[in-house]
Design an enzyme around this catalytic site. Structure first.
Site, PDB file in Angstrom:
ATOM      1  N   HIS A   9      56.601  44.851  48.181  1.00 21.54           N
ATOM      2  CA  HIS A   9      55.065  44.328  48.072  1.00 21.54           C
ATOM      3  C   HIS A   9      54.546  44.341  49.734  1.00 21.54           C
ATOM      4  CE1 HIS A   9      52.410  41.565  45.804  1.00 21.54           C
ATOM      5  NE2 HIS A   9      51.693  42.461  46.600  1.00 21.54           N
ATOM      6  N   TYR A  54      52.566  37.945  41.250  1.00 22.21           N
ATOM      7  CA  TYR A  54      51.676  37.427  40.320  1.00 22.21           C
ATOM      8  C   TYR A  54      51.639  36.207  39.046  1.00 22.21           C
ATOM      9  CZ  TYR A  54      49.616  42.045  42.358  1.00 22.21           C
ATOM     10  OH  TYR A  54      49.197  42.852  43.307  1.00 22.21           O
ATOM     11  N   LYS A  98      56.500  44.905  41.601  1.00 24.09           N
ATOM     12  CA  LYS A  98      56.794  44.661  43.248  1.00 24.09           C
ATOM     13  C   LYS A  98      57.689  43.786  43.242  1.00 24.09           C
ATOM     14  CE  LYS A  98      51.915  45.966  43.702  1.00 24.09           C
ATOM     15  NZ  LYS A  98      51.153  45.238  42.813  1.00 24.09           N
ATOM     16  N   ASP A 153      49.524  47.909  36.771  1.00 22.15           N
ATOM     17  CA  ASP A 153      50.047  47.432  37.972  1.00 22.15           C
ATOM     18  C   ASP A 153      50.394  45.867  38.157  1.00 22.15           C
ATOM     19  OD1 ASP A 153      50.245  48.083  41.115  1.00 22.15           O
ATOM     20  OD2 ASP A 153      49.333  46.278  41.105  1.00 22.15           O
TER      21      ASP A 153
HETATM   22  P1  NDP Z   1      39.291  44.463  42.335  1.00 18.14           P
HETATM   23  O1  NDP Z   1      38.824  44.994  43.800  1.00 18.14           O
HETATM   24  O2  NDP Z   1      39.906  45.349  41.376  1.00 18.14           O
HETATM   25  O3  NDP Z   1      38.072  43.600  42.022  1.00 18.14           O
HETATM   26  C1  NDP Z   1      38.627  42.595  40.818  1.00 18.14           C
HETATM   27  C2  NDP Z   1      37.177  41.658  40.799  1.00 18.14           C
HETATM   28  O4  NDP Z   1      35.917  42.371  40.396  1.00 18.14           O
HETATM   29  C3  NDP Z   1      37.354  40.389  39.901  1.00 18.14           C
HETATM   30  O5  NDP Z   1      36.613  39.178  40.223  1.00 18.14           O
HETATM   31  C4  NDP Z   1      36.683  41.124  38.535  1.00 18.14           C
HETATM   32  O6  NDP Z   1      36.256  39.813  37.647  1.00 18.14           O
HETATM   33  C5  NDP Z   1      35.431  41.663  39.171  1.00 18.14           C
HETATM   34  N1  NDP Z   1      35.008  42.949  38.356  1.00 18.14           N
HETATM   35  C6  NDP Z   1      35.876  44.039  37.750  1.00 18.14           C
HETATM   36  N2  NDP Z   1      35.298  45.083  37.390  1.00 18.14           N
HETATM   37  C7  NDP Z   1      33.863  44.645  37.409  1.00 18.14           C
HETATM   38  C8  NDP Z   1      33.130  45.184  36.693  1.00 18.14           C
HETATM   39  N3  NDP Z   1      33.019  46.342  36.418  1.00 18.14           N
HETATM   40  N4  NDP Z   1      31.563  44.496  37.208  1.00 18.14           N
HETATM   41  C9  NDP Z   1      31.671  43.221  37.829  1.00 18.14           C
HETATM   42  N5  NDP Z   1      32.526  42.691  38.365  1.00 18.14           N
HETATM   43  C10 NDP Z   1      33.871  43.362  37.981  1.00 18.14           C
HETATM   44  O7  NDP Z   1      40.483  43.158  42.870  1.00 18.14           O
HETATM   45  P2  NDP Z   1      41.924  43.032  43.221  1.00 18.14           P
HETATM   46  O8  NDP Z   1      41.787  42.565  44.558  1.00 18.14           O
HETATM   47  O9  NDP Z   1      42.351  42.221  42.052  1.00 18.14           O
HETATM   48  O10 NDP Z   1      42.572  44.320  43.415  1.00 18.14           O
HETATM   49  C11 NDP Z   1      42.986  45.312  42.128  1.00 18.14           C
HETATM   50  C12 NDP Z   1      44.457  45.268  41.901  1.00 18.14           C
HETATM   51  O11 NDP Z   1      44.977  45.563  42.984  1.00 18.14           O
HETATM   52  C13 NDP Z   1      45.028  44.090  41.676  1.00 18.14           C
HETATM   53  O12 NDP Z   1      44.761  43.331  40.578  1.00 18.14           O
HETATM   54  C14 NDP Z   1      46.548  44.169  41.851  1.00 18.14           C
HETATM   55  O13 NDP Z   1      47.040  44.859  41.030  1.00 18.14           O
HETATM   56  C15 NDP Z   1      46.561  45.072  43.088  1.00 18.14           C
HETATM   57  N6  NDP Z   1      46.533  44.326  44.417  1.00 18.14           N
HETATM   58  C16 NDP Z   1      47.621  44.741  45.136  1.00 18.14           C
HETATM   59  C17 NDP Z   1      47.810  44.101  46.461  1.00 18.14           C
HETATM   60  C18 NDP Z   1      48.961  44.346  47.316  1.00 18.14           C
HETATM   61  O14 NDP Z   1      49.126  43.684  48.141  1.00 18.14           O
HETATM   62  N7  NDP Z   1      49.666  45.565  46.988  1.00 18.14           N
HETATM   63  C19 NDP Z   1      46.725  43.162  46.984  1.00 18.14           C
HETATM   64  C20 NDP Z   1      45.731  42.867  46.123  1.00 18.14           C
HETATM   65  C21 NDP Z   1      45.548  43.661  44.804  1.00 18.14           C
HETATM   66  P3  NDP Z   1      36.765  39.712  36.326  1.00 18.14           P
HETATM   67  O15 NDP Z   1      38.372  39.727  36.168  1.00 18.14           O
HETATM   68  O16 NDP Z   1      36.133  38.354  36.093  1.00 18.14           O
HETATM   69  O17 NDP Z   1      35.945  40.846  35.452  1.00 18.14           O
END
Ligand code: NDP
Length: 282
Positions: free
Chosen positions: A110, A52, A77, A47
């Site tokens: 989006h 982004y 998006k 995604d």
């Molecule tokens: P998530 O809820 O997936 O959380 C990501 C965070 O958690 C990062 O800081 C990551 O750190 C950390 N993390 C991931 N896995 C672990 C783990 N196993 N243990 C500890 N920490 C962890 O975040 P997002 O808000 O990015 O949402 C996910 C996706 O959804 C986005 O990347 C995007 O593709 C989509 N999205 C879409 C939106 C929309 O408006 N349509 C808005 C927001 C998100 P690190 O990377 O350092 O591991």
């Protein structure tokens, strides 16, 4: 259920049940490597979004994986400046060029009503949708969908749309389950994708979830992703670390009990709620 598992969209295409998120994944080597590692780990669904600003590197990660295009499900998006016919056409071509792909599997609006068009979002979405429908006819997009849409945004879109949205991507995690719009999606054959399944990291502060996760010998991330799957959502966890990328897929060897689902569902509001698209600055 396994990582190979798919749902069937209302138009017949298949979508892998977990997607790999890339928001806030820096363009360049970090995004390329994260996507490469995700595909190595077994993700087949990625995604991204023009907003982004990492589509080019995401595309490079896809290419480096060596996995055939047909095996992958790629979503991008339409950004906030794309809500007109010509702007949407240009945006679709630009995304394909950045991603170095001939088509994307899923293209989402989006945001229903970015600030720039908040007084005329109805027309903006109808015009963008027409351009998206033409891109489907041209083979540039397989399926159309939306993100952050509430029922009134979808009702309005249905007045002019010929192709039905198959997905609504929403903020969905134990802190906000958005029952109203999720039910609406179901009644229209629209699947709900769960963005921020880990609350963009905030979920790790919730002690109650840590206790439940320990019971299953799982991490909080795995518990939250499993919870999402058991709600029938398509979670989109993001990470740039190989170990976490893999950890977040190890969710097919346990089942959360009904009792624990109830406990998790009671955590509503623990780390925020979904943004109201009609009110926030986007
Ligand atoms: P998530 O809820 O997936 O959380 C990501 C965070 O958690 C990062 O800081 C990551 O750190 C950390 N993390 C991931 N896995 C672990 C783990 N196993 N243990 C500890 N920490 C962890 O975040 P997002 O808000 O990015 O949402 C996910 C996706 O959804 C986005 O990347 C995007 O593709 C989509 N999205 C879409 C939106 C929309 O408006 N349509 C808005 C927001 C998100 P690190 O990377 O350092 O591991």
């Amino acid at each position: 259920m396994t990582i190979q598992e798919v749902y069937t969209l209302s138009n017949g295409y298949k979508i892998p049940t977990i997607g790999f998120g890339t928001w806030q994944t820096p363009d360049g080597e970090v995004a390329k490597e994260a996507v490469f590692q995700a595909i190595q780990a077994g993700y087949r669904h990625i995604d991204t979004a023009s907003a982004y600003k990492n589509e080019k590197s995401v595309g490079e990660g896809i290419k480096a994986s060596g996995i055939s295009r047909e095996e992958l499900f790629i979503t991008t998006k339409l950004g906030s400046k794309g809500h007109s016919y010509q702007a949407a056409k240009n945006a679709i071509d630009a995304s394909l060029q950045q991603l170095q792909l001939d088509y994307v599997d899923l293209y989402l609006i989006h945001w229903p009503n970015p600030l720039a068009i908040r007084d005329r979002w109805q027309e903006g979405n109808a015009l963008a949708w027409r351009a998206m429908e033409e891109a489907v006819a041209e083979g540039k997009i397989r399926s159309l969908g939306v993100s952050n849409f509430l029922s009134h945004h979808l009702d309005t879109l249905f007045e002019s749309a010929n192709i039905k949205p198959v997905i609504n991507q929403l903020f969905l995690n134990p802190s906000d389950q958005q029952e109203q719009i999720v039910d609406y999606n179901k009644s229209h054959g629209i699947l709900s994708e769960g963005y921020s399944p880990l609350g963009t990291g905030k979920i790790f502060e919730v002690k109650e979830l840590q206790k439940i996760a320990e019971k299953y010998n799982k991490t909080v991330a795995q518990l939250a992703i499993r919870w999402s799957l058991q709600q029938g959502f398509i979670p989109l966890p993001k990470s740039i670390h190989e170990d976490r990328i893999r950890e977040n897929l190890a969710v097919f060897d346990f089942v959360i009990s009904e009792e624990d689902l109830v406990r998790i569902n009671q955590l509503k509001g623990m780390f925020g709620v979904a943004p109201n698209p009609d009110l926030v600055n986007f």
